[in-house]
Design an enzyme around this catalytic site. Structure first.
Site, PDB file in Angstrom:
ATOM      1  CB  SER A 108      -0.894   0.022   1.236  1.00 12.33           C
ATOM      2  OG  SER A 108      -1.542   1.280   1.338  1.00 12.33           O
ATOM      3  CE1 TYR A 162      -3.704  -1.840   5.737  1.00  8.98           C
ATOM      4  CE2 TYR A 162      -3.091   0.326   4.897  1.00  8.98           C
ATOM      5  CZ  TYR A 162      -3.546  -0.957   4.673  1.00  8.98           C
ATOM      6  OH  TYR A 162      -3.823  -1.364   3.396  1.00  8.98           O
TER       7      TYR A 162
HETATM    8  N1  NAP Z   1      -8.892  -0.540  -0.079  1.00  8.12           N
HETATM    9  C1  NAP Z   1      -7.839   0.238  -0.181  1.00  8.12           C
HETATM   10  O1  NAP Z   1      -7.939   1.464  -0.266  1.00  8.12           O
HETATM   11  C2  NAP Z   1      -6.455  -0.359  -0.183  1.00  8.12           C
HETATM   12  C3  NAP Z   1      -5.392   0.474  -0.475  1.00  8.12           C
HETATM   13  C4  NAP Z   1      -4.117  -0.062  -0.513  1.00  8.12           C
HETATM   14  C5  NAP Z   1      -3.928  -1.390  -0.244  1.00  8.12           C
HETATM   15  N2  NAP Z   1      -4.977  -2.198   0.062  1.00  8.12           N
HETATM   16  C6  NAP Z   1      -4.701  -3.586   0.344  1.00  8.12           C
HETATM   17  O2  NAP Z   1      -5.305  -4.413  -0.629  1.00  8.12           O
HETATM   18  C7  NAP Z   1      -5.613  -5.676  -0.061  1.00  8.12           C
HETATM   19  C8  NAP Z   1      -7.061  -5.994  -0.328  1.00  8.12           C
HETATM   20  O3  NAP Z   1      -7.808  -4.947   0.225  1.00  8.12           O
HETATM   21  P1  NAP Z   1      -9.386  -4.749   0.012  1.00  8.12           P
HETATM   22  O4  NAP Z   1      -9.601  -3.289   0.104  1.00  8.12           O
HETATM   23  O5  NAP Z   1      -9.846  -5.500  -1.149  1.00  8.12           O
HETATM   24  O6  NAP Z   1      -9.868  -5.394   1.341  1.00  8.12           O
HETATM   25  P2  NAP Z   1     -11.279  -5.877   1.892  1.00  8.12           P
HETATM   26  O7  NAP Z   1     -12.297  -5.914   0.832  1.00  8.12           O
HETATM   27  O8  NAP Z   1     -11.534  -5.136   3.135  1.00  8.12           O
HETATM   28  O9  NAP Z   1     -10.888  -7.356   2.263  1.00  8.12           O
HETATM   29  C9  NAP Z   1      -9.896  -7.685   3.147  1.00  8.12           C
HETATM   30  C10 NAP Z   1      -9.905  -9.169   3.214  1.00  8.12           C
HETATM   31  O10 NAP Z   1      -8.818  -9.622   4.010  1.00  8.12           O
HETATM   32  C11 NAP Z   1      -9.206 -10.833   4.527  1.00  8.12           C
HETATM   33  N3  NAP Z   1      -8.562 -11.150   5.767  1.00  8.12           N
HETATM   34  C12 NAP Z   1      -8.419 -10.360   6.860  1.00  8.12           C
HETATM   35  N4  NAP Z   1      -7.819 -11.057   7.819  1.00  8.12           N
HETATM   36  C13 NAP Z   1      -7.604 -12.290   7.327  1.00  8.12           C
HETATM   37  C14 NAP Z   1      -7.035 -13.452   7.857  1.00  8.12           C
HETATM   38  N5  NAP Z   1      -6.559 -13.501   9.104  1.00  8.12           N
HETATM   39  N6  NAP Z   1      -6.981 -14.540   7.086  1.00  8.12           N
HETATM   40  C15 NAP Z   1      -7.447 -14.525   5.826  1.00  8.12           C
HETATM   41  N7  NAP Z   1      -7.996 -13.454   5.280  1.00  8.12           N
HETATM   42  C16 NAP Z   1      -8.071 -12.352   6.033  1.00  8.12           C
HETATM   43  C17 NAP Z   1     -10.680 -10.758   4.789  1.00  8.12           C
HETATM   44  O11 NAP Z   1     -11.170 -12.037   4.465  1.00  8.12           O
HETATM   45  P3  NAP Z   1     -12.456 -12.739   5.142  1.00  8.12           P
HETATM   46  O12 NAP Z   1     -13.414 -12.782   4.025  1.00  8.12           O
HETATM   47  O13 NAP Z   1     -11.963 -14.077   5.526  1.00  8.12           O
HETATM   48  O14 NAP Z   1     -12.894 -11.894   6.271  1.00  8.12           O
HETATM   49  C18 NAP Z   1     -11.163  -9.702   3.840  1.00  8.12           C
HETATM   50  O15 NAP Z   1     -11.970 -10.237   2.834  1.00  8.12           O
HETATM   51  C19 NAP Z   1      -5.294  -5.563   1.419  1.00  8.12           C
HETATM   52  O16 NAP Z   1      -4.036  -6.119   1.638  1.00  8.12           O
HETATM   53  C20 NAP Z   1      -5.263  -4.085   1.645  1.00  8.12           C
HETATM   54  O17 NAP Z   1      -4.433  -3.754   2.741  1.00  8.12           O
HETATM   55  C21 NAP Z   1      -6.237  -1.704   0.069  1.00  8.12           C
END
Ligand code: NAP
Ligand code: FAD
Lengths: 243, 438
Positions: free
Chosen positions: A135, A148
């Site tokens: 990120s 984070y």
């Molecule tokens: N959204 C943003 O603005 C943003 C920006 C930069 C980077 N990112 C990164 O991109 C990636 C995906 O983000 P997103 O926004 O798509 O996230 P999201 O929709 O909030 O989903 C996060 C997912 O992580 C999973 N997770 C959390 N803890 C876990 C664990 N212990 N074991 C297995 N799975 C786990 C959850 O799965 P469950 O279904 O099992 O709960 C959840 O579905 C993340 O690494 C995030 O940090 C996001």
């Protein structure tokens, strides 16, 4: 046809990525904690794309289970996308170490645990690509989300080192750094439209980074510049900014 | 954020939340004090609008498909467009469909929508085998006409006020081709088109475009489009029977200024459209998108009405009242000079459901740009509709009064009672439901 393993497949970014791969006819393996929900995503992918999709249970925090989880995969993946993540609440994390630990362990420790296992296999096979979703928050610690941010910074540095290591073996590691993405992680936050990406955009960046063996990719190029500026601010000034 | 539905009126500030899957839905519904579910916001007015909106658009997975029986299980945010795209090439089409495919399954159920085949297929909910509804307390209840029938019938047509449809099982209809054998029939006036409707009862699909500005002897002049899904042997040799060509769309790129739509341009449009049809009867083979969704070819055509927005007024009159009623109402609309170029006339089949719209008789739908003079006119029309035992379609409405709602829907109080049973704290509320005191 490749086999693509998506870790944290419940994430909006991972779901979009799975569809992109399935569109190409690749086989996708969805791994996360909520298996019932993943099975629905798997049927959706099968019905819409006519591609093979399966769901497997995976918990990033259950380190002991990781080896058995990976051993059970058959066939072994050609591509592994590390998409799980936990944003958490900065203030809560400051007050309660449990929250801070969950942020750190999900984004970093859990990622290291499973990536080492995958890396060992890829190194032996002399092939394979790991795509880690880091990120821009990891580019510089800020008061509003440094728990984070620092966990993502650690993951970023880890991916860089791992890329170095696997290069000799012929395997690849790509780092994808999104800025703001409209997902359930950021729901309800005021996201500035022009620099906010849809999950599909990140998905395409993942495929591109993997396919063209890119090293570090910013999603929405302007983020590279934004973070370049943020990083260039001298610390004595930066600390006063309260970002 | 600012939200509005298809009519671009009203525009209100709302918090929008999304969900995918049962768990997230329960969590978000449980945490909310007030909310209204929303799909693709193709309702015209304020039925999917409130201060807090729960969007179903991410809840959009195809869960199962029985290829042999044509039964599909989907999440509620899947659109009819997606169902057509996925299943038409496999020989299955929607059991019934509104005039746009850009609506969700949840929205089709909540408005209990009807199509050109209403007189044979009934409302959309007739083809819902079963559905899962999340209630205000987070309980997810499976209902069907046999199981929890009260919840089923109050949710079908219930405008999102009983709970959130999470998943539904739908019976599709088999098709041999993605084409329609279409007939266009011209009618010089209202009596003629009503006769043609009567004579068209054996056609699966029938609908008429009516010029509602024509007066006197040509009042009600119209074009009927009727048709059947074409059989394989009706197609020219070279055509792939189940290949749906991707349609190009043209877009209306910005809000047209309001003055672009004065009654002169409306008249022109009507005149042109009318001339285009050869006299008498004309037959052709058209693809199903052209037949069912002519307006979908123009992306965001709602912007043509400009910033102030528009509404659609759709009413149905009992059959016995239709002839005289339509004459009076069409007369009043023509006189007002406010009506639209788009007016759709349909002879509906039998009435079903609790507060679903269709009843046996004629339904007319037309658009009105929002102006200061509009609502008094519509109040007048309401009176003309209700004194004849008719009703107004809620999914198009933006201004109906609670009294008028009660007059048009004899089950209004029964619905309110069921609403209280399933949602005692009134969590599910839209601007419309407040206005209608539901
Ligand atoms: N959204 C943003 O603005 C943003 C920006 C930069 C980077 N990112 C990164 O991109 C990636 C995906 O983000 P997103 O926004 O798509 O996230 P999201 O929709 O909030 O989903 C996060 C997912 O992580 C999973 N997770 C959390 N803890 C876990 C664990 N212990 N074991 C297995 N799975 C786990 C959850 O799965 P469950 O279904 O099992 O709960 C959840 O579905 C993340 O690494 C995030 O940090 C996001
Ligand atoms: C061009 C055009 C042509 C049309 N033609 C027809 C027609 O021929 N026949 C016809 O019947 N209608 C027609 N309509 C109206 C349209 O079919 C309905 O308004 C339909 O409900 C829109 O679906 P949506 O997904 O956009 O729902 P929305 O507009 O988002 O919501 C409509 C209602 O459904 C509720 N709702 C939505 N999703 C759920 C859910 N998951 N659970 C519970 N409640 C929910 C909302 O709360 C709201 O009350 C037409 C609309 C347009 C724009």
């Amino acid at each position: 046809m490749k086999t693509v393993l998506l870790l944290g497949a419940g994430s909006d970014i991972a779901r979009a990525t799975a569809h992109e791969y399935a569109k190409r006819g690749d086989r996708v393996v969805l791994a996360s904690r909520s298996i019932e929900d993943l099975e629905k995503t798997a049927s959706d992918i099968e019905h819409r794309r006519g591609a093979e999709a399966t769901a497997v249970r995976f918990d990033a925090l259950d380190y002991e289970s990781h080896q058995a989880f990976y051993d059970a995969l058959d066939p072994k993946p050609d591509v592994v996308v590390v998409a799980f993540g936990y944003l958490g609440e900065q203030r809560k994390g400051q007050a309660e170490f449990d929250e801070a630990r969950r942020i750190i362990e999900t984004n970093y420790t859990g990622a290291v645990s499973i990536c080492e296992i995958v890396a060992a296999d890829f190194e032996k096979r002399g092939e394979g690509t790991i795509v880690g979703i880091a990120s821009v928050a990891g580019d510089r610690g800020r008061q509003s989300n440094y728990l984070y941010g620092s966990s993502k910074a650690a993951f970023d540095a880890y991916l860089s080192g791992l890329r170095n290591r696997l290069f000799k073996a012929g395997a690849h590691v790509a780092t994808v750094k999104p800025g703001f993405v409209r997902t359930k992680m950021t729901e309800g936050m005021p996201l500035p439209g022009p620099v906010t990406a849809e999950p599909e955009r990140v998905a395409r960046a993942v495929l591109k980074a993997e396919g063209r063996r890119k090293n570090v990719v910013y999603v929405k190029g302007v983020w590279r510049q934004i973070m370049g500026i943020v990083k260039a601010i001298p610390e004595p000034v930066f600390k006063r900014l309260g970002m | 954020m600012k939200v509005s539905a298809w009519g671009n009126y009203p525009v209100v500030e709302a918090e929008v939340r999304e969900f995918a899957g049962v768990e997230e839905a329960r969590r978000k519904i449980g945490a909310a004090r007030r909310m209204i579910p929303q799909g693709l916001a193709r309702s015209y007015g304020d039925s999917a609008i409130g201060e807090a909106i729960l969007s179903t658009l991410k809840n959009n997975r195809v869960l199962a498909f029985d290829e042999r029986r044509g039964v599909v299980r989907v999440e509620s945010g899947v659109s009819l467009a997606e169902l057509v795209e996925i299943f038409a090439p496999r020989g299955w089409f929607l059991p019934t469909t509104p005039g746009t495919k850009f609506v969700t399954v949840g929205g089709a159920i909540a408005s209990d929508v009807h199509g050109k085949n209403h007189h044979v297929a009934g409302n959309f909910s007739r083809h819902v085998v079963e559905m899962d509804v999340a209630l205000a307390d987070g309980a997810v209840v499976t209902c069907s006409p046999e199981r929890e029938p009260n919840l089923f019938h109050a949710t079908a047509g219930g405008m999102g006020l009983t709970g959130v449809v999470l998943e539904a099982t739908i019976q599709l209809q088999p098709i041999e081709t993605v084409f329609i054998a279409q007939e266009t029939v011209k009618a010089a006036n209202l009596d003629e088109i009503m006769t043609i409707f009567e004579e068209s009862a054996s056609y699966s699909n029938s609908v008429a475009w009516i010029d509602c500005l024509a007066k006197g002897a040509s009042q009600g002049r119209s074009l009927m489009m009727r048709g059947e899904h074409a059989k394989r042997d009706e197609l020219p040799e070279r055509r792939d029977p189940l290949w749906l060509k991707e349609k190009g769309t043209i877009a209306v790129p910005f809000n047209f200024p309001g003055f672009a739509l004065n009654s002169l341009s409306i008249k022109l449009f009507n005149e042109l459209y009318y001339r285009k049809a050869p006299s008498g009867l004309d037959t052709s083979i058209v693809d199903l998108e052209t037949f069912y969704y002519p307006l979908d070819a123009v992306h965001r055509w709602n912007r043509i009405y400009g910033k102030r927005g528009f509404t659609q007024y759709q009413f149905v009159l009992p059959k016995s009242e239709s002839r005289e009623g339509l004459k009076k109402i069409l007369g009043r609309i023509a006189e007002s000079g406010q009506g639209s170029f788009l007016a759709v006339l349909k002879l509906c089949g039998k009435e079903t459901g609790l507060i679903s719209f269709p009843m046996e008789g004629y339904s007319l739908a037309l658009d009105f740009p929002i102006t200061r003079n509009l609502f008094p006119l519509l109040d007048e029309l309401d009176e003309m509709v209700h004194e004849r035992g008719g009703r107004i379609y809620l999914t198009k409405d933006v201004r109906l009064s609670a009294e008028s709602f009660d007059r048009g829907y004899p089950n209004a109080d029964l619905f309110r009672e069921l609403k209280r049973r399933y949602d005692p704290d009134g969590v599910f509320q839209s601007r419309q439901s407040k206005r209608l005191r539901i």
